[in-house]
Design a protein around this motif. Structure first.
Motif, PDB file in Angstrom:
ATOM      1  N   TRP A  87      13.416  -0.134 -11.422  1.00 14.54           N
ATOM      2  CA  TRP A  87      13.391  -1.133 -10.355  1.00 14.54           C
ATOM      3  C   TRP A  87      13.713  -2.527 -10.905  1.00 14.54           C
ATOM      4  N   TYR A 127      21.193  -3.279  -7.289  1.00 14.12           N
ATOM      5  CA  TYR A 127      19.936  -3.119  -6.553  1.00 14.12           C
ATOM      6  C   TYR A 127      20.171  -2.341  -5.259  1.00 14.12           C
ATOM      7  N   MET A 138      18.280   1.069  -4.180  1.00 16.58           N
ATOM      8  CA  MET A 138      17.575   1.244  -2.912  1.00 16.58           C
ATOM      9  C   MET A 138      18.194   2.379  -2.094  1.00 16.58           C
ATOM     10  N   PHE A 161      -2.564   6.260  -9.760  1.00 21.01           N
ATOM     11  CA  PHE A 161      -3.053   4.902  -9.991  1.00 21.01           C
ATOM     12  C   PHE A 161      -4.506   4.750  -9.537  1.00 21.01           C
ATOM     13  N   PHE A 162      -4.809   5.169  -8.293  1.00 22.86           N
ATOM     14  CA  PHE A 162      -6.181   5.009  -7.786  1.00 22.86           C
ATOM     15  C   PHE A 162      -7.154   5.894  -8.572  1.00 22.86           C
ATOM     16  N   LEU A 164      -3.468   3.659   1.830  1.00 23.56           N
ATOM     17  CA  LEU A 164      -2.314   2.854   1.427  1.00 23.56           C
ATOM     18  C   LEU A 164      -1.061   3.315   2.158  1.00 23.56           C
ATOM     19  N   ILE A 191       1.426   1.498   4.811  1.00 21.79           N
ATOM     20  CA  ILE A 191       2.865   1.320   4.579  1.00 21.79           C
ATOM     21  C   ILE A 191       3.668   1.940   5.727  1.00 21.79           C
ATOM     22  N   ARG A 220       3.995   0.239   9.235  1.00 19.11           N
ATOM     23  CA  ARG A 220       4.755  -1.006   9.405  1.00 19.11           C
ATOM     24  C   ARG A 220       6.153  -0.757   9.949  1.00 19.11           C
ATOM     25  N   LEU A 242       0.347  -4.493  -6.552  1.00 15.72           N
ATOM     26  CA  LEU A 242       0.342  -3.619  -5.371  1.00 15.72           C
ATOM     27  C   LEU A 242       0.226  -4.441  -4.089  1.00 15.72           C
ATOM     28  N   VAL A 287       3.078  -4.878  -1.096  1.00 19.72           N
ATOM     29  CA  VAL A 287       2.794  -4.454   0.278  1.00 19.72           C
ATOM     30  C   VAL A 287       2.927  -5.633   1.234  1.00 19.72           C
ATOM     31  N   PHE A 312      16.973  -7.374  -1.647  1.00 20.20           N
ATOM     32  CA  PHE A 312      17.273  -8.130  -2.873  1.00 20.20           C
ATOM     33  C   PHE A 312      16.806  -9.580  -2.789  1.00 20.20           C
TER      34      PHE A 312
END
Lengths: 141, 129
Positions: free
Chosen positions: A46, A57, A61, A92-93, A134, A138, A141, B41, B45, B52
């Motif tokens: 990334w 980029y 994507m 991660f969590f 989480l 996400i 949205r 994080l 979010v 970009f």
């Protein structure tokens, strides 16, 4: 190293009854490895794509995001990047929760059997709930 | 110094003196990660989109760039130490262990440098190619 195969071995994983404390210990190592390799590669890809300019980029994507009408997608993400990112977020969590647990154990607290068992289960459940929350955030949205 | 038993061979040699350093630095970087990973994080979010312009504008602010640099250093240092322990636990052959640790160190340092240069480039040029 030469070993005498007749010598007795100490009992290993398969002989013990599984419990939360050993599960969370193994998950800590497994999720640490997942984050190191999966998270490391995704982060570098990334950042390098971002630093290489707009076209690179856009290509990056394009690999992540699903084309219009593609059935194999979750909330606009291609299915494979979604599985990878979902897995990294869970790791991660889980790793953060068991890591905090380790920091508490390091100061000498939390070794009583029921306390240890409670927090082992709490971290595993909490990581699953945090991951789902989480992605609900996400995808909403 | 005895030669018969294991304890006899090491008695009187003292500790390696640096054994606790690895352990302590692993905790320091863990606490660094604990501060910086949630920051990354939440920041991602909260971005309106991951296009970009949006991402480079966010990452070229001094605060974001510095936090991202610290995040990369803290996490890569931490994962280098963690994977070292995994290798030491499971790779018993001395030659393979040496080669694995060499590969680990080279790849982690190369990857972290790649990340640092990328962040610096975005921070300095604001993403302009």
């Amino acid at each position: 190293m030469a070993r005498n195969s007749n010598r007795p071995l100490s009992p290993h994983l398969q002989i013990w009854r599984w419990g939360p404390a050993m599960l969370i210990s193994i998950l800590h190592r497994a999720t640490g490895t997942i984050l190191s390799i999966g998270g490391g590669v995704m982060l570098i890809a990334w950042l390098v794509a971002l630093a290489s300019g707009q076209d690179t980029y856009a290509q990056f994507m394009d690999c992540m995001l699903a084309d219009e009408g593609n059935a194999l997608q979750v909330g606009g993400l291609n299915i494979i990047p979604f599985i990878i990112l979902f897995g990294i977020s869970w790791a991660f969590f889980q790793h953060m929760g068991s890591g905090i647990r380790h920091l508490v154990l390091d100061i000498g607290a939390g070794y009583e059997l029921h306390t240890n068992r409670f927090w082992s289960i709490a971290v595993i459940v909490g990581a699953a709930v945090a991951t789902i929350a989480l992605w609900a955030l996400i995808l909403a949205r | 110094m005895g030669t018969g038993t294991g304890i006899g061979r090491v008695r009187g040699l003292g500790s390696a003196k640096s054994g606790a350093h690895h352990w302590v630095v692993h905790r320091f970087t863990a606490i660094g990660n604990l501060l910086l990973a949630p920051w990354l994080l939440v920041s991602l979010v909260r971005l309106p989109d991951l296009g970009f312009e949006t991402v480079t504008a966010w990452l070229s602010s001094p605060f974001s760039a510095v936090a991202m640099l610290l995040f990369v250093v803290s996490t890569f240092w931490h994962l280098r130490m963690g994977l070292q322990v995994v290798i030491e636990d499971y790779v018993h052959d001395e030659g393979n262990k040496f080669a694995s640790l060499l590969a680990l160190n080279f790849s982690v340092i190369a990857a972290a440098t790649l990340a640092v240069i990328s962040i610096l480039k975005i921070a300095v040029t604001g993403g302009a190619a």
